[in-house]
Design a protein around this motif. Structure first.
Motif, PDB file in Angstrom:
ATOM      1  N   GLU A  46       0.953  -0.953  -0.217  1.00 39.14           N
ATOM      2  CA  GLU A  46      -0.032   0.348   0.175  1.00 39.14           C
ATOM      3  C   GLU A  46       0.990   1.378   0.156  1.00 39.14           C
ATOM      4  OE1 GLU A  46      -2.060   1.046   3.651  1.00 39.14           O
ATOM      5  OE2 GLU A  46      -0.590   0.109   5.247  1.00 39.14           O
ATOM      6  N   GLY A  47      -0.111   2.645  -0.444  1.00 43.69           N
ATOM      7  CA  GLY A  47       1.293   3.465  -0.615  1.00 43.69           C
ATOM      8  C   GLY A  47       0.700   4.696   0.840  1.00 43.69           C
ATOM      9  N   VAL A  48       1.957   5.121   1.250  1.00 46.63           N
ATOM     10  CA  VAL A  48       2.076   5.901   2.165  1.00 46.63           C
ATOM     11  C   VAL A  48       1.658   7.291   2.413  1.00 46.63           C
ATOM     12  CG1 VAL A  48       3.465   5.917   4.608  1.00 46.63           C
ATOM     13  CG2 VAL A  48       2.909   3.997   3.012  1.00 46.63           C
ATOM     14  N   SER A  49       3.136   7.521   1.102  1.00 50.98           N
ATOM     15  CA  SER A  49       3.238   9.182   0.839  1.00 50.98           C
ATOM     16  C   SER A  49       3.890   9.062  -0.664  1.00 50.98           C
ATOM     17  CB  SER A  49       4.278   9.533   2.158  1.00 50.98           C
ATOM     18  OG  SER A  49       4.649  10.888   1.986  1.00 50.98           O
ATOM     19  N   CYS A  50       3.890   9.883  -0.385  1.00 54.72           N
ATOM     20  CA  CYS A  50       4.413  10.536  -2.265  1.00 54.72           C
ATOM     21  C   CYS A  50       5.216  11.691  -2.117  1.00 54.72           C
ATOM     22  CB  CYS A  50       4.245  10.268  -3.174  1.00 54.72           C
ATOM     23  SG  CYS A  50       4.848   9.932  -4.575  1.00 54.72           S
ATOM     24  N   ASP A  55       7.979  20.722  -8.073  1.00 54.56           N
ATOM     25  CA  ASP A  55       7.620  21.116  -7.014  1.00 54.56           C
ATOM     26  C   ASP A  55       7.293  21.163  -5.390  1.00 54.56           C
ATOM     27  OD1 ASP A  55       4.421  20.064  -8.703  1.00 54.56           O
ATOM     28  OD2 ASP A  55       5.789  19.174  -7.670  1.00 54.56           O
ATOM     29  N   GLY A  56       7.750  19.936  -4.998  1.00 48.86           N
ATOM     30  CA  GLY A  56       7.733  19.538  -3.826  1.00 48.86           C
ATOM     31  C   GLY A  56       6.586  18.621  -3.664  1.00 48.86           C
ATOM     32  N   VAL A  57       5.690  18.358  -3.698  1.00 53.46           N
ATOM     33  CA  VAL A  57       4.203  18.920  -3.362  1.00 53.46           C
ATOM     34  C   VAL A  57       4.060  17.317  -3.072  1.00 53.46           C
ATOM     35  CG1 VAL A  57       1.700  18.536  -4.089  1.00 53.46           C
ATOM     36  CG2 VAL A  57       2.949  19.885  -5.001  1.00 53.46           C
ATOM     37  N   THR A  58       3.252  16.622  -1.491  1.00 55.21           N
ATOM     38  CA  THR A  58       3.377  16.032  -1.237  1.00 55.21           C
ATOM     39  C   THR A  58       2.380  15.095  -0.996  1.00 55.21           C
ATOM     40  OG1 THR A  58       2.763  16.971   1.012  1.00 55.21           O
ATOM     41  CG2 THR A  58       4.996  16.334   0.268  1.00 55.21           C
ATOM     42  N   ASP A  59       2.119  14.113  -0.673  1.00 54.61           N
ATOM     43  CA  ASP A  59       0.600  12.797  -0.907  1.00 54.61           C
ATOM     44  C   ASP A  59       0.574  12.556   0.661  1.00 54.61           C
ATOM     45  OD1 ASP A  59      -1.302  11.320  -2.637  1.00 54.61           O
ATOM     46  OD2 ASP A  59      -2.753  12.231  -1.074  1.00 54.61           O
ATOM     47  N   TYR A  60       0.109  12.080   1.203  1.00 50.69           N
ATOM     48  CA  TYR A  60       0.341  11.045   2.515  1.00 50.69           C
ATOM     49  C   TYR A  60      -1.521  10.097   2.692  1.00 50.69           C
ATOM     50  CZ  TYR A  60       3.620  14.262   4.106  1.00 50.69           C
ATOM     51  OH  TYR A  60       4.755  15.136   4.628  1.00 50.69           O
ATOM     52  N   SER A  61      -1.235   9.109   2.803  1.00 48.94           N
ATOM     53  CA  SER A  61      -2.279   8.023   2.994  1.00 48.94           C
ATOM     54  C   SER A  61      -2.701   8.143   4.209  1.00 48.94           C
ATOM     55  CB  SER A  61      -1.936   6.756   3.279  1.00 48.94           C
ATOM     56  OG  SER A  61      -1.503   6.820   4.028  1.00 48.94           O
ATOM     57  N   VAL A  62      -4.326   7.368   4.110  1.00 47.02           N
ATOM     58  CA  VAL A  62      -5.030   8.456   5.589  1.00 47.02           C
ATOM     59  C   VAL A  62      -4.647   7.999   6.431  1.00 47.02           C
ATOM     60  CG1 VAL A  62      -7.411   8.078   6.427  1.00 47.02           C
ATOM     61  CG2 VAL A  62      -7.629   8.642   3.549  1.00 47.02           C
TER      62      VAL A  62
END
Length: 124
Positions: A46-50, A55-62
């Motif tokens: 499963e994805g955790v973060s990216c 641009d350093g845009v970040t994403d996080y799993s719930v």
């Protein structure tokens, strides 16, 4: 040849913190998005973060949102994942992976280069 090496895993008590590192060699990280994934025994990866490239845009799993932070140091060719307030359900092998530029649709199949993983065990 693109190579990613994870480090920083280990045994941590519930409520503790870890900082995982993903060091790249054979290429410069500047143009690559780096994703962190995890896989627990008997479960799908499963994805955790990216974190995206320029641009350093970040994403996080719930599952880790609000208690984790991803960052990158292009000069060191390294991406970091800090996870706080660790829970037993965070126990897994953590992998980092690379793809060009952006984190859109950060599913495992969109990443082409993978590290070998680092074990994180959260237990008292």
């Amino acid at each position: 040849q693109l190579q990613l090496v994870e480090s920083g895993g280990g045994l941590v008590q519930p409520g503790g913190s870890l900082r995982l590192s993903c060091h790249a060699s054979g290429f410069a990280l500047d143009n690559y998005a780096i994703g962190w994934f995890r896989q627990a025994p008997g479960k799908e990866r499963e994805g955790v973060s990216c974190i995206s490239s320029s641009d350093g845009v970040t994403d996080y799993s719930v599952s880790v949102k609000g208690r984790s932070a991803i960052s990158r140091d292009n000069a060191e060719n390294t991406v970091y994942l800090q996870i706080d307030s660790l829970k037993p359900e965070d126990t897994a092998v953590y992998y980092c992976a690379a793809r060009l530029y952006f984190c859109s649709d950060p599913t495992p199949g969109r990443f082409r280069s993978w590290g070998q993983g680092t074990q994180v065990t959260v237990s008292s």
